[in-house]
Design an enzyme around this catalytic site. Sequence first.
Site, PDB file in Angstrom:
ATOM      1  N   LYS A 173       1.091  -1.117  -0.225  1.00 22.91           N
ATOM      2  CA  LYS A 173       0.013   0.092  -0.178  1.00 22.91           C
ATOM      3  C   LYS A 173       0.664   0.920  -0.230  1.00 22.91           C
ATOM      4  O   LYS A 173       1.680   1.336   0.425  1.00 22.91           O
ATOM      5  CB  LYS A 173      -0.840  -0.314   1.478  1.00 22.91           C
ATOM      6  N   ARG A 219     -10.500 -11.716   1.354  1.00 24.15           N
ATOM      7  CA  ARG A 219     -11.450 -12.445   0.968  1.00 24.15           C
ATOM      8  C   ARG A 219     -10.792 -13.638   0.838  1.00 24.15           C
ATOM      9  O   ARG A 219     -10.901 -14.868   0.403  1.00 24.15           O
ATOM     10  CB  ARG A 219     -11.594 -12.192  -1.257  1.00 24.15           C
TER      11      ARG A 219
END
Lengths: 498, 573
Positions: A258, A332
């Site tokens: 990130k 996920r």
Amino acid sequence: MLKLRLAELPDARAEGGAPLALPVRPGAALPDRYAAAAAAAGFDPTRGEALRLDGALGDRTAWLIGVAPGPMGMEAAGALAAASLAAVSLAGEERSGERRGVIDARGLPPGDVAALAIGAGMRAHRLPFYGATPPPALRRLELLVEDAAAHEPGIARARAMLRGAGLARDLAAEPANRLTPQIFVERLWELESHGIEVTVRGRRWLERHGYGGLLAVGRGSAHPPRLVELRWPGHSDAPPVAFVGKGITFDTGGVSIKGAAGMEAMKADMAGAAACAGAILALALRDSPAPATAVLAIAENMTDADSYRPGDVLRMASGLTVEVVDTDAEGRLVLADALHHARGLNPAAILDLATLTGSIISALGHHRAGLFGNDDALRDAAMAAGEAVGEPLWPMPIGRRHREDLASEIADLRHCLPPGGGGPGWAGKFLPDACHAAAFLRDFAAPEGGGTVPWAHLDIAGMDLREEGREAGSYPLPPGPSGYGVRLLDRLVADRFE
Amino acid sequence: MLDIAFAKPTLPESGALVLPLAEDDLGGGLVAEWDRLLGGHLARGISAAEFKGRKGQSATLYAPGGGLSRLVLIGLGKRDALDATAAEAAGGAAVTALGKESLAAIDARALSTNGGPSSGKGAATPADIALGAVLRAWRFDRYRTTEKAEDKPRLTGVKVLCEDPAASRAEWSSRKAVAEGVFLTRELVSEPANILNPPEFADRLRKLEKLGVEVEVFGQKDLEKLGFGSMLCVSQGSAQPPRMVVMRWNGTDQKKKDSKPLAFIGKGVTFDTGGISIKPAGGMEDMKWDMAGAGVVSGLMAALAGRKAKVDVVGLVGLVENMPSGTATRPGDVVTSYSGQTIEVINTDAEGRLVLADVLSYCKKRFDPAFMVNLATLTGAIIVALGNEHAGLFSNDDGLAQRIQEAGKAVGELAWRMPLGDAYDRAIRSDIADMKNVGGGRAGGSITAAQFIQRFVDGCPWAHLDIAGVAWSGKDQPTVPKGATAWGVRLLDRMVAEHHEGRSLAAAPAPEPAEEETALVSGADSASPATLSEGTPASEPLVPTPDAVTRPAESGAPVPRAPRRPATRRPRR
């Protein structure tokens, strides 16, 4: 944790000299001693604002708290009262930051008194603080009522809920060096003292059982992943309701790292797991008859020489193979294995909570979490529970195209699309990532031909944190974790599974 | 458009035959009948091609006998799942499978007989197949000047074989009108921005007069006179003057002054550079279709007038070009809208809502419609939220929203309801004006846009369709070739047909005044739009402009404003 006490006149201790807050509903007559001052100050209860009155109540400070109309008005008034009362320090309280106060709740029905207590408790909760002088917060609150016995059940329930939400908020607020996967697990062991059965699966167990998603995400970290089951047995043999939580104790993004700005907030990327744990605690504390089990996928997503890579193909616990596209879409992957695990418990329903996508924030902002799933009845029940406790949801679609987009050239499916993967041109720059994530999870929560368990997926990325200067939720809370989801799950269990 | 004919089933003398078959049809009478005519070639071909009739499956048998050049088998899946959408998809699939054939026959009987939900609508199904075929066969090749003739599609006509050709022909005529509407929209949306500027767009809409649509065009000076400060601030940076086109189709016998028409409003930004808040270069060419909302409204008017719908409808489009220049609007500028409300322009690339604001206010004031539905390629955020399969649907009226969603399901144009609320509305409060044109940060970007628009509907039942994700398709779909989709024409035509046609408009759902909006009367400037500036003679005004402007009060409980700070968190996944 705010200490809540019900008190009746005349034996009220009234917290010797502590400030007093009086909730004022629109149209209600004010006691004579306040009326003139309130009128002079232009006090309008519908605005939901507080008015400080010194000298109207002997040498105590009195606060008039406007109760704005609306379903969450009384709770918001409780929160405003807690904030107002904490602003007044008595002798000896300056250093400790610990404040006391009284809310005059006489004449209010039990539901309103409980709402005041919840609002005050949510607002007064003190998050972990590692400095020398903690910020002031209300620590003890006396609620003045006519008949304490009539209010005790509601307050007991409020206490259970506040402890559950408090646990979730504390866990999410802990910095990642103080809440590694192992420390997270140790905190969860403590829940055993409340009759909650705790089972922890470590790396070797996960390897033996092929939990490839959770293992891949946790692989780059010095702190290996864990799968935790928290089981509240309840008082029935009914199949449990299963909560599944994303518990990434810190999310660097991994190899798909990130940007630096705002990365510190990623210590709260386990807010979904924390909310599930908090909900189980709340159910246990109020001795809910309904069995419930939380499955928490706990890992740290780090950038490392041994991290999993974009392009890797994983074999998941369910046996499906997944092509990794972006290692920052790790939530996920761990949820997929946890959902598969939860299915093995033969639950009555599965609800997963995760700070999953930035996309859901673009979609719904900071006022509603995204709700996906495969069962209309569960969806409606979750919507209703969320509205009732001020943690609203909004239903979102899993379309045919969303699943088609996940087709992979090399594996059964891919877990997300690459940036710009939406096709050529302007529109291709925008990806419905929250929908893609939900479509991905559906293959594990409700695989085709696998029998249908009602399943709901709550993408809470926009709701888990309160920030200074950003309006969110029904009323202001201090910056930091909001505990979103605890109350919703508690309410949903009460409405649908008890 | 392809020539469409309907005929009793006979073996065509030449060309191609298309045979849509459900899984259950294999081994049935239909196959046996054709097999007999083709001397056993069909049964052998089905077996050799391993054709099972599965949905999406197709097989081609060349020179199958009987003088045919080819026989195309199209799988329909399970018989009881067949509906109008399946029939359209079969028509579309037929077109793609026909290759270089110029004439083809499609046997509609597998779809229209013994069916599931579609049985009993035997005459409609052949028309549905024809509709699917023409929609799929459409092509925009005006600017392909060097394409060789043999590379162009050659299919010119389709004959649909069915039991009752006369009845199917009757069903076809309304579908044909809708297809014409779809094609008008697709053409407008496909045109590049140097060709289709606001004046050219307006000129093309004048051609709808031939269908009986009243068309009224407003130019720069008219709009200035009306006080369209919000819309004009978008066009002021462009060399192209703005236009507002007001179209009316009244197929009822009600007099206009007694009628509350249905209103459809479209955003028509013929090119959107973003203005001073200029967009990045990548993908900017797609901004030629930032007028798709206006394109859909235009196509819808053509469809309704073309099929002589018994309904009173107005369509309004706001046409502008958004360019950066020395005269362009700057971030921070404050403009006064037609409604009297002031707007602080924070981002000049959030221009669509500025156009819609004035057109919606004007529409409400002048026509007092039964409802207003606006369409706009409004936000990228709606694609982040929903993707390319659903448009975003925002509405203050549950009944209207439900009618839109149901009509969408019926024609395969899906809409997903999104939330509105005071908390989102507070995000567009301004420190200097009544509102600003974007919320803080990207959070809930489509919702804050919808809240902005809602401030201009003045309590009218209203729905806003954010079609940024569905107006243009990156790939071929069963009845929509890649490119401009015209999403919305069929949906709204269907909604009108199902709920609003052939009955007194008083029976249309009564407008429920929005609770939070109190109407205040203010004396905003208004003038009769009698003349069109810039040379062209104007059409007559349709309805005298009412005197008073109603202005929605700010909604939402007063809450102290918190200082805003840009979101610093990186979106997490």
